[in-house]
Design a protein around this motif. Structure first.
Motif, PDB file in Angstrom:
ATOM      1  N   GLY A  69       0.497  -4.395  -8.111  1.00 60.67           N
ATOM      2  CA  GLY A  69      -0.669  -5.268  -8.182  1.00 60.67           C
ATOM      3  C   GLY A  69      -1.123  -5.614  -9.576  1.00 60.67           C
ATOM      4  N   GLY A  70      -0.481  -5.070 -10.599  1.00 57.11           N
ATOM      5  CA  GLY A  70      -0.804  -5.415 -11.980  1.00 57.11           C
ATOM      6  C   GLY A  70      -0.012  -6.628 -12.435  1.00 57.11           C
ATOM      7  N   ALA A  71      -0.415  -7.202 -13.558  1.00 52.61           N
ATOM      8  CA  ALA A  71       0.266  -8.382 -14.093  1.00 52.61           C
ATOM      9  C   ALA A  71       0.371  -8.266 -15.606  1.00 52.61           C
ATOM     10  CB  ALA A  71      -0.479  -9.653 -13.715  1.00 52.61           C
ATOM     11  N   LEU A  72       1.467  -8.797 -16.156  1.00 57.57           N
ATOM     12  CA  LEU A  72       1.734  -8.669 -17.582  1.00 57.57           C
ATOM     13  C   LEU A  72       2.146 -10.005 -18.163  1.00 57.57           C
ATOM     14  CD1 LEU A  72       2.292  -6.839 -20.133  1.00 57.57           C
ATOM     15  CD2 LEU A  72       4.664  -6.706 -19.300  1.00 57.57           C
ATOM     16  N   ILE A  73       1.558 -10.339 -19.319  1.00 60.07           N
ATOM     17  CA  ILE A  73       1.963 -11.498 -20.119  1.00 60.07           C
ATOM     18  C   ILE A  73       2.216 -11.005 -21.533  1.00 60.07           C
ATOM     19  CG2 ILE A  73       1.286 -13.743 -21.034  1.00 60.07           C
ATOM     20  CD1 ILE A  73      -0.619 -14.021 -18.633  1.00 60.07           C
ATOM     21  N   THR A  74       3.378 -11.316 -22.097  1.00 58.65           N
ATOM     22  CA  THR A  74       3.647 -10.982 -23.495  1.00 58.65           C
ATOM     23  C   THR A  74       3.971 -12.244 -24.271  1.00 58.65           C
ATOM     24  OG1 THR A  74       6.045 -10.637 -23.343  1.00 58.65           O
ATOM     25  CG2 THR A  74       4.625  -8.784 -22.734  1.00 58.65           C
ATOM     26  N   LYS A  75       3.426 -12.337 -25.478  1.00 60.63           N
ATOM     27  CA  LYS A  75       3.697 -13.434 -26.399  1.00 60.63           C
ATOM     28  C   LYS A  75       3.890 -12.835 -27.789  1.00 60.63           C
ATOM     29  CE  LYS A  75       0.714 -16.623 -23.805  1.00 60.63           C
ATOM     30  NZ  LYS A  75      -0.444 -17.547 -23.886  1.00 60.63           N
ATOM     31  N   TYR A  76       5.060 -13.009 -28.359  1.00 60.08           N
ATOM     32  CA  TYR A  76       5.390 -12.481 -29.689  1.00 60.08           C
ATOM     33  C   TYR A  76       5.244 -10.956 -29.757  1.00 60.08           C
ATOM     34  CZ  TYR A  76       4.437 -17.432 -30.573  1.00 60.08           C
ATOM     35  OH  TYR A  76       4.417 -18.796 -30.505  1.00 60.08           O
ATOM     36  N   ALA A  77       5.297 -10.295 -28.633  1.00 62.88           N
ATOM     37  CA  ALA A  77       5.176  -8.836 -28.611  1.00 62.88           C
ATOM     38  C   ALA A  77       6.497  -8.190 -29.001  1.00 62.88           C
ATOM     39  CB  ALA A  77       4.751  -8.366 -27.229  1.00 62.88           C
ATOM     40  N   LYS A  78       6.426  -6.963 -29.517  1.00 66.10           N
ATOM     41  CA  LYS A  78       7.605  -6.205 -29.931  1.00 66.10           C
ATOM     42  C   LYS A  78       7.552  -4.840 -29.250  1.00 66.10           C
ATOM     43  CE  LYS A  78       7.414  -8.616 -34.350  1.00 66.10           C
ATOM     44  NZ  LYS A  78       7.276  -8.502 -35.826  1.00 66.10           N
ATOM     45  N   ILE A  79       8.464  -4.629 -28.316  1.00 63.36           N
ATOM     46  CA  ILE A  79       8.434  -3.436 -27.467  1.00 63.36           C
ATOM     47  C   ILE A  79       9.721  -2.648 -27.689  1.00 63.36           C
ATOM     48  CG2 ILE A  79       8.337  -2.610 -25.086  1.00 63.36           C
ATOM     49  CD1 ILE A  79       6.882  -5.379 -24.514  1.00 63.36           C
ATOM     50  N   LYS A  80       9.591  -1.432 -28.192  1.00 64.77           N
ATOM     51  CA  LYS A  80      10.783  -0.626 -28.491  1.00 64.77           C
ATOM     52  C   LYS A  80      11.423  -0.021 -27.250  1.00 64.77           C
ATOM     53  CE  LYS A  80      10.619   0.731 -33.313  1.00 64.77           C
ATOM     54  NZ  LYS A  80      10.655   1.877 -34.256  1.00 64.77           N
ATOM     55  N   GLY A  81      10.646   0.178 -26.200  1.00 65.32           N
ATOM     56  CA  GLY A  81      11.177   0.766 -24.979  1.00 65.32           C
ATOM     57  C   GLY A  81      11.485  -0.277 -23.925  1.00 65.32           C
ATOM     58  N   ASP A  82      11.148   0.050 -22.670  1.00 68.77           N
ATOM     59  CA  ASP A  82      11.414  -0.809 -21.521  1.00 68.77           C
ATOM     60  C   ASP A  82      10.129  -1.461 -21.023  1.00 68.77           C
ATOM     61  OD1 ASP A  82      14.049   0.171 -21.565  1.00 68.77           O
ATOM     62  OD2 ASP A  82      13.581   1.764 -20.120  1.00 68.77           O
ATOM     63  N   ILE A  83      10.309  -2.546 -20.271  1.00 66.65           N
ATOM     64  CA  ILE A  83       9.262  -3.055 -19.398  1.00 66.65           C
ATOM     65  C   ILE A  83       9.671  -2.694 -17.978  1.00 66.65           C
ATOM     66  CG2 ILE A  83       8.103  -5.093 -18.483  1.00 66.65           C
ATOM     67  CD1 ILE A  83       8.426  -6.408 -21.197  1.00 66.65           C
ATOM     68  N   GLN A  84       8.839  -1.921 -17.301  1.00 65.43           N
ATOM     69  CA  GLN A  84       9.147  -1.446 -15.954  1.00 65.43           C
ATOM     70  C   GLN A  84       8.022  -1.869 -15.022  1.00 65.43           C
ATOM     71  OE1 GLN A  84       9.353   2.725 -16.856  1.00 65.43           O
ATOM     72  NE2 GLN A  84      11.542   2.658 -17.334  1.00 65.43           N
ATOM     73  N   ALA A  85       8.366  -2.633 -13.989  1.00 65.36           N
ATOM     74  CA  ALA A  85       7.353  -3.145 -13.070  1.00 65.36           C
ATOM     75  C   ALA A  85       7.840  -3.007 -11.639  1.00 65.36           C
ATOM     76  CB  ALA A  85       7.046  -4.605 -13.382  1.00 65.36           C
ATOM     77  N   TYR A  86       7.069  -2.300 -10.828  1.00 63.34           N
ATOM     78  CA  TYR A  86       7.381  -2.158  -9.411  1.00 63.34           C
ATOM     79  C   TYR A  86       6.235  -2.751  -8.602  1.00 63.34           C
ATOM     80  CZ  TYR A  86       8.299  -0.184  -4.842  1.00 63.34           C
ATOM     81  OH  TYR A  86       8.526  -0.048  -3.495  1.00 63.34           O
ATOM     82  N   TYR A  87       6.536  -3.802  -7.843  1.00 70.39           N
ATOM     83  CA  TYR A  87       5.573  -4.499  -7.020  1.00 70.39           C
ATOM     84  C   TYR A  87       4.450  -5.121  -7.863  1.00 70.39           C
ATOM     85  CZ  TYR A  87       5.032  -5.154  -1.972  1.00 70.39           C
ATOM     86  OH  TYR A  87       5.044  -5.666  -0.701  1.00 70.39           O
ATOM     87  N   PRO A  88       4.749  -5.746  -8.983  1.00 70.52           N
ATOM     88  CA  PRO A  88       3.688  -6.370  -9.772  1.00 70.52           C
ATOM     89  C   PRO A  88       3.230  -7.680  -9.136  1.00 70.52           C
ATOM     90  CG  PRO A  88       5.785  -6.951 -10.706  1.00 70.52           C
ATOM     91  CD  PRO A  88       6.085  -6.007  -9.564  1.00 70.52           C
ATOM     92  N   LYS A  89       2.080  -8.151  -9.561  1.00 68.46           N
ATOM     93  CA  LYS A  89       1.657  -9.488  -9.153  1.00 68.46           C
ATOM     94  C   LYS A  89       2.568 -10.514  -9.826  1.00 68.46           C
ATOM     95  CE  LYS A  89      -2.423 -12.403  -8.601  1.00 68.46           C
ATOM     96  NZ  LYS A  89      -3.891 -12.516  -8.829  1.00 68.46           N
ATOM     97  N   PHE A  90       2.653 -10.470 -11.147  1.00 71.98           N
ATOM     98  CA  PHE A  90       3.617 -11.308 -11.860  1.00 71.98           C
ATOM     99  C   PHE A  90       3.926 -10.696 -13.213  1.00 71.98           C
ATOM    100  CE2 PHE A  90      -0.542 -13.262 -12.896  1.00 71.98           C
ATOM    101  CZ  PHE A  90      -0.515 -13.219 -14.279  1.00 71.98           C
ATOM    102  N   ILE A  91       5.082 -11.122 -13.761  1.00 65.72           N
ATOM    103  CA  ILE A  91       5.507 -10.719 -15.105  1.00 65.72           C
ATOM    104  C   ILE A  91       5.896 -11.981 -15.850  1.00 65.72           C
ATOM    105  CG2 ILE A  91       7.157  -9.388 -16.478  1.00 65.72           C
ATOM    106  CD1 ILE A  91       5.340  -7.614 -14.852  1.00 65.72           C
ATOM    107  N   ARG A  92       5.347 -12.167 -17.054  1.00 64.97           N
ATOM    108  CA  ARG A  92       5.678 -13.330 -17.868  1.00 64.97           C
ATOM    109  C   ARG A  92       5.933 -12.870 -19.306  1.00 64.97           C
ATOM    110  NH1 ARG A  92       0.903 -16.928 -14.995  1.00 64.97           N
ATOM    111  NH2 ARG A  92       1.904 -16.899 -12.928  1.00 64.97           N
ATOM    112  N   VAL A  93       7.205 -12.730 -19.630  1.00 70.60           N
ATOM    113  CA  VAL A  93       7.640 -12.339 -20.975  1.00 70.60           C
ATOM    114  C   VAL A  93       8.111 -13.609 -21.659  1.00 70.60           C
ATOM    115  CG1 VAL A  93       9.263 -10.935 -22.294  1.00 70.60           C
ATOM    116  CG2 VAL A  93       8.322 -10.060 -20.140  1.00 70.60           C
ATOM    117  N   MET A  94       7.460 -13.991 -22.763  1.00 73.98           N
ATOM    118  CA  MET A  94       7.769 -15.304 -23.330  1.00 73.98           C
ATOM    119  C   MET A  94       7.396 -15.375 -24.811  1.00 73.98           C
ATOM    120  SD  MET A  94       4.877 -17.351 -21.144  1.00 73.98           S
ATOM    121  CE  MET A  94       3.147 -16.931 -21.205  1.00 73.98           C
ATOM    122  N   LYS A  95       7.696 -16.535 -25.394  1.00 72.90           N
ATOM    123  CA  LYS A  95       7.353 -16.863 -26.779  1.00 72.90           C
ATOM    124  C   LYS A  95       7.841 -15.815 -27.779  1.00 72.90           C
ATOM    125  CE  LYS A  95       3.595 -20.063 -25.904  1.00 72.90           C
ATOM    126  NZ  LYS A  95       2.228 -20.500 -26.245  1.00 72.90           N
TER     127      LYS A  95
END
Length: 218
Positions: A69-95
């Motif tokens: 039920g959570g949602a994630l938007i990333t813009k110009y983000a820098k993530i050293k690990g993983d993005i892990q989502a189970y049953y999210p509302k939406f995921i938008r990794v961009m820019k």
């Protein structure tokens, strides 16, 4: 007496300085993300049910966990690990977001995307069911993928699944999606399999990803 008072004052000033310093060292803390976070350093990031997390230029030393039920938007983000989502509302990794690990998304329920970003590991999208009336249910386009891109068992009632213009060092794998993914011009170094067999253009001139500047130390 005055010496003791001076020592107390000195200790108080020291504690204020130290506590202020730790407050600015955001990378030492976990973040329970709700709303927009502009820049900053964090360890692991958690997105809870009903929250929308926006990471804009943020640096994450660990993983990003999106709960049901959570949602994630990333813009110009820098993530050293993983993005892990189970049953999210939406995921938008961009820019021009950068993910040093993998992106693993299962059972998204709203239109989602991974676009114009750099993923050093795999992108895995599975078992989504998107019912909204949109042009694209899933848009995975113009990314560098250092591993495999796996898009399996995803359904959309109205919108397309769009996989276009990615540079993929591993395999492009698509099975049992409805509708069948559309797109093309994916430069695949490994194999294109299943429903994405026709979406690979092996001589596609993608461009130079070395222009991306992902210096964690700046």
């Amino acid at each position: 007496m005055s010496v003791k008072l001076d020592l107390v004052r000195l200790a108080t000033v020291f504690l204020v300085i130290v506590s202020g310093g730790f407050a600015n060292m955001a990378f030492a803390d976990e973040l329970y993300c709700k709303g927009e976070y502009y820049k900053g350093y964090y360890d692991d990031v958690y997105v809870k049910y009903g929250d929308v997390c926006i990471l804009k230029g943020t640096k994450v030393e660990g993983n990003v966990h999106v709960e049901k039920g959570g949602a994630l938007i990333t813009k110009y983000a820098k993530i050293k690990g993983d993005i892990q989502a189970y049953y999210p509302k939406f995921i938008r990794v961009m820019k021009k977001s950068y993910v040093d690990g993998n992106i693993q998304i299962e059972k998204a329920s709203y239109p989602s995307r991974v676009t114009d970003s750099y993923v050093k590991g795999d992108i895995e999208v599975e078992y989504s069911y998107i019912r909204k009336y949109v042009e694209y249910a899933w848009n995975i386009s113009k990314n560098y993928v250092g591993g495999n891109l796996k898009f399996n068992y995803n359904k959309s009632k109205y919108g397309k699944h769009w996989i276009y213009g990615n540079k993929i060092e591993g395999n492009l794998e698509c099975y049992d999606n409805y509708p069948k993914p559309n797109g093309g011009d994916n430069f695949v170094f490994g194999n294109a399999e299943g429903q994405c067999y026709d979406l690979a253009a092996y001589h596609y001139d993608y461009g130079d990803y070395d222009d991306y500047d992902y210096d964690y130390d700046d």
